[in-house]
Motif scaffolding. Structure first.
Motif, PDB file in Angstrom:
ATOM      1  N   ALA A 176      -2.850   0.853   2.690  1.00 51.14           N
ATOM      2  CA  ALA A 176      -3.966  -0.142   1.242  1.00 51.14           C
ATOM      3  C   ALA A 176      -4.741  -0.294   1.968  1.00 51.14           C
ATOM      4  N   ALA A 179      -6.424   2.823   3.648  1.00 53.48           N
ATOM      5  CA  ALA A 179      -5.992   3.837   2.446  1.00 53.48           C
ATOM      6  C   ALA A 179      -5.601   5.265   3.709  1.00 53.48           C
ATOM      7  N   GLN A 224       5.819   1.074  -5.534  1.00 56.25           N
ATOM      8  CA  GLN A 224       5.239   1.927  -5.333  1.00 56.25           C
ATOM      9  C   GLN A 224       4.442   2.329  -6.812  1.00 56.25           C
ATOM     10  N   TYR A 227       2.150  -0.847  -5.026  1.00 52.08           N
ATOM     11  CA  TYR A 227       1.383  -0.816  -4.950  1.00 52.08           C
ATOM     12  C   TYR A 227       0.227   1.485  -5.119  1.00 52.08           C
ATOM     13  N   PRO A 228      -0.376   1.041  -6.342  1.00 52.37           N
ATOM     14  CA  PRO A 228       0.221   2.920  -7.044  1.00 52.37           C
ATOM     15  C   PRO A 228      -1.067   3.548  -6.297  1.00 52.37           C
ATOM     16  N   ASP A 229      -2.070   3.254  -5.072  1.00 51.78           N
ATOM     17  CA  ASP A 229      -3.175   3.956  -4.443  1.00 51.78           C
ATOM     18  C   ASP A 229      -2.623   4.072  -3.200  1.00 51.78           C
TER      19      ASP A 229
END
Length: 291
Positions: A176, A179, A224, A227-229
């Motif tokens: 995260a 990115a 998941q 931490y959807p991103d």
């Protein structure tokens, strides 16, 4: 816990690479960076006192010059330095007992395949419950103009029979912050008779692989959702976990492996998969201690 990253510095190319890697990590996390040099000085009866003084001046100069170099590259970075007398592994573990992470350099390969983990690094990994990252002197570890880690995936090896919250939390949070994608690997072994001559049945292999991938998906589902991103690539396959992780290491920016905390009278133990990855991976390796 005090938010900071501790780096062990000894003047080697590997420890300097670790300092630059740790500086980028500290910026990602928004925490200070502490450079630490520890050495067990000879007693006056062993060597003349001036020799010890020379070493102390050298250590202070190493810390100061490295800190200045990091501040010049990362003007917003908070860098502190500390020189300690004592056994390096014990001193580093003590200083970093409440830190976010310990970062160390790992010796280069020489004439061997992979890289050789130094005795200090192995002792620190065994003695601490803090995350430890081992960095070799590679292109991705040296200074970067954009003050960011190389844009590569985070790779984590998991055992779905004993899922570990600490391991997955670290891996997802790193992905995260960076990115980048998170690649999750699980390796499993075929039953003893499946691979022998006429006993081998491709349908059995396919069913086992489908079941392993479904189980891996179940383990990862809550992470998941949290931490959807983070883009997740997961794969369960028959084979040896260490081999799979090492083969994928050239494409990774960071490899995350676990070390189970074993409270035993014979001391801490680093499992065979983590041991192999530490010695042969081509990317920085984070070792996460967990129950």
């Amino acid at each position: 816990m005090h938010d900071r990253i501790v780096v062990g510095l000894d003047g080697s190319a590997e420890s300097l690479a670790a300092a630059h890697w740790a500086a980028r990590e500290a910026l990602l996390r928004g925490v200070p960076l502490h450079l630490v040099h520890a050495e067990e000085w000879p007693s006056p009866s062993d060597l003349p006192v001036p020799t010890g003084e020379v070493r102390r001046h050298w250590a202070q100069a190493l810390l100061t010059e490295t800190a200045d170099e990091l501040r010049a590259s990362h003007t917003e970075l908070d860098v502190g330095i500390r020189s300690l007398d004592g056994r390096p592994a014990a001193e580093l573990v003590g200083v970093a007992a409440d830190a976010n992470m310990i970062v160390l350099g790992s010796r280069g390969p020489g004439t061997m395949t992979g890289f050789v983990l130094g005795s200090v690094g192995m002792a620190v990994i065994r003695a601490t419950v803090r995350p430890v990252v081992m960095v070799r002197a590679s292109e991705d570890a040296v200074p970067r103009r954009d003050s960011r880690h190389a844009a590569r995936e985070v790779l984590v090896g998991v055992d779905i029979s004993r899922p570990c919250d600490a391991l997955l939390t670290f891996a997802f949070e790193e992905a995260a912050r960076r990115a980048c994608a998170l690649h999750v690997l699980h390796s499993w072994s075929l039953p003893p008779l499946v691979g022998y001559g006429a006993a081998y049945d491709p349908r059995v292999h396919a069913q086992l692989e489908m079941s392993a991938n479904a189980s891996l998906g179940d383990v990862l589902e809550p992470w998941q959702d949290k931490y959807p991103d983070v883009g997740v690539i997961s794969r369960a396959s028959a084979g040896h976990a260490a081999t799979e992780l090492v083969e994928r290491s050239s494409e990774a920016g960071l490899i995350v492996v676990g070390r189970r905390i074993r409270r035993s009278s014979i001391g801490a133990h680093i499992g065979p998969v983590t041991h192999a990855v530490l010695h042969h991976a081509k990317a920085p390796v984070a070792v996460i201690a967990h129950d």
